[in-house]
Write an enzyme that holds these catalytic residues in place. Structure first.
Site, PDB file in Angstrom:
ATOM      1  N   HIS A  96       0.871  -1.168   0.000  1.00 12.98           N
ATOM      2  CA  HIS A  96       0.000   0.000   0.000  1.00 12.98           C
ATOM      3  C   HIS A  96       0.910   1.220   0.000  1.00 12.98           C
ATOM      4  O   HIS A  96       2.095   1.135   0.378  1.00 12.98           O
ATOM      5  CB  HIS A  96      -0.888   0.043   1.242  1.00 12.98           C
ATOM      6  CG  HIS A  96      -1.845  -1.106   1.339  1.00 12.98           C
ATOM      7  ND1 HIS A  96      -1.748  -2.062   2.327  1.00 12.98           N
ATOM      8  CD2 HIS A  96      -2.901  -1.458   0.569  1.00 12.98           C
ATOM      9  CE1 HIS A  96      -2.725  -2.949   2.167  1.00 12.98           C
ATOM     10  NE2 HIS A  96      -3.429  -2.606   1.105  1.00 12.98           N
ATOM     11  N   ASP A 129       2.419   1.728   3.298  1.00 12.34           N
ATOM     12  CA  ASP A 129       3.453   0.760   3.688  1.00 12.34           C
ATOM     13  C   ASP A 129       4.828   1.311   3.312  1.00 12.34           C
ATOM     14  O   ASP A 129       5.808   1.120   4.035  1.00 12.34           O
ATOM     15  CB  ASP A 129       3.249  -0.581   2.971  1.00 12.34           C
ATOM     16  CG  ASP A 129       1.991  -1.307   3.400  1.00 12.34           C
ATOM     17  OD1 ASP A 129       1.681  -1.291   4.603  1.00 12.34           O
ATOM     18  OD2 ASP A 129       1.321  -1.888   2.526  1.00 12.34           O
ATOM     19  N   GLU A 168      -9.316  -4.616  -8.385  1.00  8.64           N
ATOM     20  CA  GLU A 168      -9.535  -5.779  -7.523  1.00  8.64           C
ATOM     21  C   GLU A 168     -10.977  -5.762  -7.024  1.00  8.64           C
ATOM     22  O   GLU A 168     -11.318  -5.015  -6.112  1.00  8.64           O
ATOM     23  CB  GLU A 168      -8.562  -5.761  -6.336  1.00  8.64           C
ATOM     24  CG  GLU A 168      -8.737  -6.939  -5.407  1.00  8.64           C
ATOM     25  CD  GLU A 168      -7.805  -6.908  -4.208  1.00  8.64           C
ATOM     26  OE1 GLU A 168      -7.938  -7.800  -3.348  1.00  8.64           O
ATOM     27  OE2 GLU A 168      -6.963  -6.004  -4.117  1.00  8.64           O
ATOM     28  N   GLU A 211      -8.982 -11.979  -6.124  1.00 12.30           N
ATOM     29  CA  GLU A 211      -8.747 -12.622  -4.828  1.00 12.30           C
ATOM     30  C   GLU A 211      -9.747 -13.756  -4.668  1.00 12.30           C
ATOM     31  O   GLU A 211     -10.954 -13.590  -4.874  1.00 12.30           O
ATOM     32  CB  GLU A 211      -8.887 -11.628  -3.680  1.00 12.30           C
ATOM     33  CG  GLU A 211      -8.726 -12.308  -2.328  1.00 12.30           C
ATOM     34  CD  GLU A 211      -8.507 -11.357  -1.177  1.00 12.30           C
ATOM     35  OE1 GLU A 211      -8.976 -11.671  -0.061  1.00 12.30           O
ATOM     36  OE2 GLU A 211      -7.866 -10.308  -1.380  1.00 12.30           O
ATOM     37  N   HIS A 251     -12.765 -13.094  -2.351  1.00 12.98           N
ATOM     38  CA  HIS A 251     -13.720 -12.121  -2.873  1.00 12.98           C
ATOM     39  C   HIS A 251     -14.677 -12.783  -3.856  1.00 12.98           C
ATOM     40  O   HIS A 251     -15.877 -12.482  -3.871  1.00 12.98           O
ATOM     41  CB  HIS A 251     -12.985 -10.967  -3.542  1.00 12.98           C
ATOM     42  CG  HIS A 251     -12.178 -10.143  -2.620  1.00 12.98           C
ATOM     43  ND1 HIS A 251     -11.425  -9.059  -3.047  1.00 12.98           N
ATOM     44  CD2 HIS A 251     -11.971 -10.222  -1.276  1.00 12.98           C
ATOM     45  CE1 HIS A 251     -10.812  -8.521  -2.017  1.00 12.98           C
ATOM     46  NE2 HIS A 251     -11.117  -9.219  -0.934  1.00 12.98           N
ATOM     47  N   ASP A 272     -14.740 -11.521   5.185  1.00 14.08           N
ATOM     48  CA  ASP A 272     -13.544 -11.882   4.415  1.00 14.08           C
ATOM     49  C   ASP A 272     -12.513 -12.492   5.363  1.00 14.08           C
ATOM     50  O   ASP A 272     -11.912 -11.800   6.172  1.00 14.08           O
ATOM     51  CB  ASP A 272     -13.004 -10.615   3.748  1.00 14.08           C
ATOM     52  CG  ASP A 272     -11.912 -10.909   2.731  1.00 14.08           C
ATOM     53  OD1 ASP A 272     -11.586 -12.082   2.533  1.00 14.08           O
ATOM     54  OD2 ASP A 272     -11.399  -9.948   2.139  1.00 14.08           O
ATOM     55  N   ASP A 294      -9.659 -14.560   4.594  1.00 13.89           N
ATOM     56  CA  ASP A 294      -8.256 -14.648   4.173  1.00 13.89           C
ATOM     57  C   ASP A 294      -7.552 -15.847   4.803  1.00 13.89           C
ATOM     58  O   ASP A 294      -6.431 -15.745   5.309  1.00 13.89           O
ATOM     59  CB  ASP A 294      -7.499 -13.357   4.516  1.00 13.89           C
ATOM     60  CG  ASP A 294      -7.959 -12.174   3.690  1.00 13.89           C
ATOM     61  OD1 ASP A 294      -8.561 -12.398   2.627  1.00 13.89           O
ATOM     62  OD2 ASP A 294      -7.716 -11.033   4.103  1.00 13.89           O
ATOM     63  N   ASP A 341      -2.777 -13.498  -0.086  1.00 13.95           N
ATOM     64  CA  ASP A 341      -3.319 -12.527   0.871  1.00 13.95           C
ATOM     65  C   ASP A 341      -3.980 -13.337   1.976  1.00 13.95           C
ATOM     66  O   ASP A 341      -5.176 -13.606   1.948  1.00 13.95           O
ATOM     67  CB  ASP A 341      -4.318 -11.590   0.191  1.00 13.95           C
ATOM     68  CG  ASP A 341      -4.671 -10.396   1.070  1.00 13.95           C
ATOM     69  OD1 ASP A 341      -4.153 -10.323   2.207  1.00 13.95           O
ATOM     70  OD2 ASP A 341      -5.459  -9.540   0.639  1.00 13.95           O
TER      71      ASP A 341
END
Length: 347
Positions: free
Chosen positions: A52, A55, A177, A213, A216, A251, A253, A286
């Site tokens: 990001h 980040d 995304e 993803e 998702h 979500d 992950d 992810d």
């Protein structure tokens, strides 16, 4: 179908090594500093970093453009020293107070401009760290109340933003995304089909594609491998975030393959058989650390997800296609079903 075999490269984001906080509880592990996380990549078998903007540049909204660029240069040197590559970078548009009503689709023109300005700064950071892939996770581009926004206007706002970013940098590629919900009630761009529709409508369709993803797609009630196949047919699957999901809930992950190994097998297969990775695409993960993990073993989810991909890749490559085709030609799908199950469990 590809005639040669890809040598896959793997990536993950620094947020995948986290402190275990969730909406119902505080952190349970001490943090790893970004510098420590960078040192873990190669030992875990990873080459790419998903970023990001904050980040790379913490407190990005408090810095001048020149300060942002200087910090980005430091990070670029750091990842170079570790033999790493910046795979993607995304503007984190969903955590700012200025985007509580959405970013590109806010009802406030001022807030839409903030989102656009921050996204352009993210493109500038991408150039410094030698990354050509800008990810747009359109997290708050949706509504809680249908009557609060025009869905047609909202899609137009998103497309306008994409076009501005394409003009801002003639080399940048935009990876949309999609996600159907969370944090918003219902999102405007919920599936890869919606994302690719935007791509074709943009000012430069060759530079707009998608990132899928697994979780998702599952949250949308769809099969991730089918979503990937759709994007691959359009030559617009430019990255993946592999993980797993236990039903239509928040979500999760989860580690890749931890819920449904056959679903994971089919994702690996569609990537392998359509030449994914042959043009340098990364297999991105992810996946979240379980809250129960002690700090010193809080990278096992990354290691296991990568190993699961490689184990399933071997299953894909050793599947007897002649036997499979015989079942298909006989229209014996019960036989094919059992054959796949036997192959997966090693019988």
């Amino acid at each position: 179908m590809s005639d040669s075999l890809a040598e896959y490269r793997f990536s993950f984001g620094p947020w995948n090594i986290h402190e275990g906080a969730d909406p119902f509880g505080p952190p349970v592990r001490a943090s790893y500093h970004f510098d420590e996380k960078v040192e873990l990549y190669r030992d875990l078998g990873f080459e790419g970093i998903q970023f990001h903007d904050d980040d790379v540049v913490p407190n990005i909204d408090e810095l001048t453009h020149s300060q942002i660029m200087e910090r980005a240069k430091v990070v670029k040197e750091q990842i170079d020293n570790h033999g790493l590559v910046a795979e993607v970078i995304a503007p984190r548009l969903w955590e700012s107070y200025q985007t509580i009503d959405g970013a590109f689709t806010s009802n406030s023109e001022k807030e839409r401009q903030y989102a656009l300005d921050r996204s352009k700064r993210c493109v500038d950071i991408a150039n410094v760290i030698d990354c050509k892939n800008l990810v747009l996770w359109l997290a708050r581009e949706g509504t809680y109340i249908r009557e609060s926004k025009s869905s047609s206007d909202a899609v137009g706002h998103i497309l306008d933003a994409i076009n501005v970013l394409l003009e801002h940098d003639p080399e940048i590629r935009i990876l949309i995304e999609p996600k159907p919900n969370e944090p918003m009630d219902i999102a405007y761009i919920p599936t890869i089909g919606h994302a690719i529709g935007l791509a074709y409508t943009s000012d430069d369709p060759k530079r707009v594609g998608g990132l899928i993803e697994s979780a998702h797609a599952i949250l949308a009630g769809l099969e991730p491998s089918d979503e990937m196949g759709y994007a691959l047919y359009h030559k617009k699957l430019w990255s993946v975030h592999l993980n797993d999901q236990n039903g239509l809930k928040f979500d999760q992950d989860k580690a890749f393959g931890s819920v449904n190994i056959r679903r994971a097998f089919n994702q690996v297969r569609v990537l392998e058989e359509n030449g994914y990775g042959m043009n340098g695409e990364f297999v991105g993960l992810d996946v979240k650390v379980m809250r129960t993990q002690p700090r010193e073993i809080s990278t096992k989810h990354l290691l296991s997800s990568r190993k699961t991909f490689l184990n399933l890749l071997e299953k894909v490559r050793t599947l007897d296609k002649k036997t499979e085709q015989e079942f298909i030609e006989a229209r014996d799908y019960e036989g094919l079903d059992f054959y796949i199950l036997q192959h997966l469990i090693g019988v």
